[in-house]
Design a protein around this motif. Structure first.
Motif, short mmCIF file in Angstrom:
data_model
loop_
_atom_site.label_atom_id
_atom_site.label_comp_id
_atom_site.label_asym_id
_atom_site.label_seq_id
_atom_site.Cartn_x
_atom_site.Cartn_y
_atom_site.Cartn_z
N GLY A 50 -38.51 49.02 12.26
CA GLY A 50 -38.36 48.06 11.36
C GLY A 50 -37.09 47.85 10.22
O GLY A 50 -36.86 46.96 9.46
N GLY A 51 -36.56 49.17 10.25
CA GLY A 51 -35.72 49.35 9.13
C GLY A 51 -34.04 49.26 9.98
O GLY A 51 -34.10 49.23 11.11
N LYS A 52 -33.18 49.21 9.04
CA LYS A 52 -31.94 48.83 9.44
C LYS A 52 -30.99 50.00 8.77
O LYS A 52 -31.11 50.27 7.69
CB LYS A 52 -31.34 47.68 9.11
CG LYS A 52 -31.99 46.36 9.78
CD LYS A 52 -31.28 45.08 9.60
CE LYS A 52 -32.10 44.09 10.40
NZ LYS A 52 -31.32 42.78 10.00
N HIS A 70 -31.13 47.28 1.69
CA HIS A 70 -30.06 47.03 2.45
C HIS A 70 -29.33 45.36 2.35
O HIS A 70 -30.14 44.53 1.67
CB HIS A 70 -30.88 46.75 3.73
CG HIS A 70 -29.87 46.38 5.02
ND1 HIS A 70 -29.34 45.09 5.31
CD2 HIS A 70 -29.31 47.41 5.88
CE1 HIS A 70 -28.67 45.40 6.50
NE2 HIS A 70 -28.67 46.56 6.80
N ARG A 71 -28.17 45.37 2.30
CA ARG A 71 -27.52 44.23 1.89
C ARG A 71 -26.26 43.79 2.70
O ARG A 71 -25.93 44.84 3.58
CB ARG A 71 -27.04 44.19 0.30
CG ARG A 71 -26.33 45.54 0.13
CD ARG A 71 -26.13 45.34 -1.51
NE ARG A 71 -25.74 46.75 -2.07
CZ ARG A 71 -24.51 46.91 -2.44
NH1 ARG A 71 -23.49 46.22 -2.36
NH2 ARG A 71 -24.07 48.07 -3.13
N THR A 88 -39.31 52.93 -3.69
CA THR A 88 -38.35 52.45 -2.39
C THR A 88 -37.85 53.73 -1.85
O THR A 88 -37.29 54.44 -2.46
CB THR A 88 -37.74 51.31 -2.57
OG1 THR A 88 -38.30 50.25 -3.12
CG2 THR A 88 -37.05 50.85 -1.09
N ALA A 89 -38.28 54.01 -0.62
CA ALA A 89 -37.65 55.24 -0.02
C ALA A 89 -35.90 54.96 0.31
O ALA A 89 -35.30 53.63 0.04
CB ALA A 89 -37.97 55.23 1.76
N ALA A 90 -35.11 56.01 0.23
CA ALA A 90 -33.56 55.92 0.32
C ALA A 90 -33.38 55.05 1.67
O ALA A 90 -34.01 55.34 2.57
CB ALA A 90 -33.29 57.33 0.68
N GLN A 91 -32.29 54.36 1.60
CA GLN A 91 -31.82 53.38 2.53
C GLN A 91 -31.04 53.99 3.53
O GLN A 91 -30.34 55.01 3.27
CB GLN A 91 -30.90 52.30 1.87
CG GLN A 91 -30.34 51.59 2.77
CD GLN A 91 -31.21 50.52 3.67
OE1 GLN A 91 -31.99 50.03 2.91
NE2 GLN A 91 -30.93 50.62 4.97
N PRO A 92 -31.59 54.12 5.11
CA PRO A 92 -30.61 54.65 6.02
C PRO A 92 -29.28 54.33 5.66
O PRO A 92 -28.90 53.03 5.60
CB PRO A 92 -31.38 54.17 7.26
CG PRO A 92 -32.80 53.90 6.75
CD PRO A 92 -32.60 53.32 5.51
N LEU A 93 -28.41 55.19 6.26
CA LEU A 93 -26.72 54.64 5.93
C LEU A 93 -26.23 55.25 7.01
O LEU A 93 -26.39 56.09 7.96
CB LEU A 93 -26.31 55.69 4.84
CG LEU A 93 -26.99 55.50 3.15
CD1 LEU A 93 -26.27 56.62 2.41
CD2 LEU A 93 -26.87 54.17 2.87
#
Length: 237
Positions: A50-52, A70-71, A88-93
């Motif tokens: 479900g992540g991006k 995410h934005r 909140t966990a680190a955003q995948p990059l």
């Protein structure tokens, strides 16, 4: 799908895609729906439930953005993420390239939580120090023991440039000065990035192959209408 992929520390993985994953860029004239579908497949292959991955609008500059959620793609050439105050966990990059150096970073933050980053280090980015700027931003967010992975990019033996341009860039980053395998002026961008990282006390764990020499990687020098592959970093259980 992945040219190189590894869990680089418990709960953190780094990967670089190849042509098997298809073009992941929206700015090269490809069908947007197909690009977005490919991105979803990459996310599924990475195990993002479900992540991006966060992509950016890359402009060959040295702006670094901190990403906490995410934005819509920020205009930048580097991004940093970490656990936020709301836990909140680190955003995948993600960083996209087709000859430039995709640099992926992982550092240790507070409570041993990872601080992660990506940078797009093309010729202008190397000359304007986007990589040191990324390391500085990571350290502002508490990162120590930073390590870096350099994805596939065009090598100094292949990246021919005019002599004046070589001199201009090498005056700023001497390690970039190079010559092609056929004896003409060139720039070695990976060598320049490695020198910048060494000066920042960042360990390079991996430096990838030449994009021009491998048909399984996109290369702008080989075909100016080519797609883009991605360097990726994400956290997981």
């Amino acid at each position: 799908m992945f040219w190189w992929c590894n869990e680089v520390r418990p709960g953190v993985s780094v990967a670089f895609t190849d042509t098997g994953a298809g073009n992941l860029a929206l700015h090269v004239g490809d069908n947007p729906a197909e690009v977005l579908a490919r991105r979803v497949r990459v996310e599924q292959a990475a195990g993002l439930e479900g992540g991006k991955f966060q992509y950016m609008n890359q402009v060959h500059g040295n702006t670094v953005e901190f990403i906490d959620i995410h934005r819509a793609g920020p205009t930048a050439d580097a991004m940093v993420s970490a656990v936020t105050v709301s836990n909140t966990a680190a955003q995948p990059l993600a960083v996209m390239v087709a000859d430039c150096v995709p640099v992926v970073f992982v550092g240790n933050g507070a409570d041993n939580e990872p601080v992660i980053a990506v940078a797009h280090a093309g010729r202008p980015g190397v000359a304007s120090a986007v990589v040191p700027a990324t390391v500085e931003e990571m350290r502002k967010h508490g990162a120590v023991d930073i390590r870096a992975w350099l994805g596939p990019s065009i090598c100094g033996s292949c990246y021919e440039v005019p002599a004046e341009l070589r001199d201009e860039v090498a005056a700023l980053v001497p390690a970039t000065w190079s010559a092609t395998s056929w004896g003409t002026p060139s720039l070695d961008l990976p060598a320049g990035v490695r020198a910048q990282l060494e000066a920042m006390d960042v360990t390079v764990e991996y430096s990838g192959e030449c994009t021009l020499e491998h048909n399984s990687l996109f290369s702008y020098r080989r075909d100016s209408r080519t797609g883009r592959f991605a360097g990726l970093v994400w956290t997981h259980d």
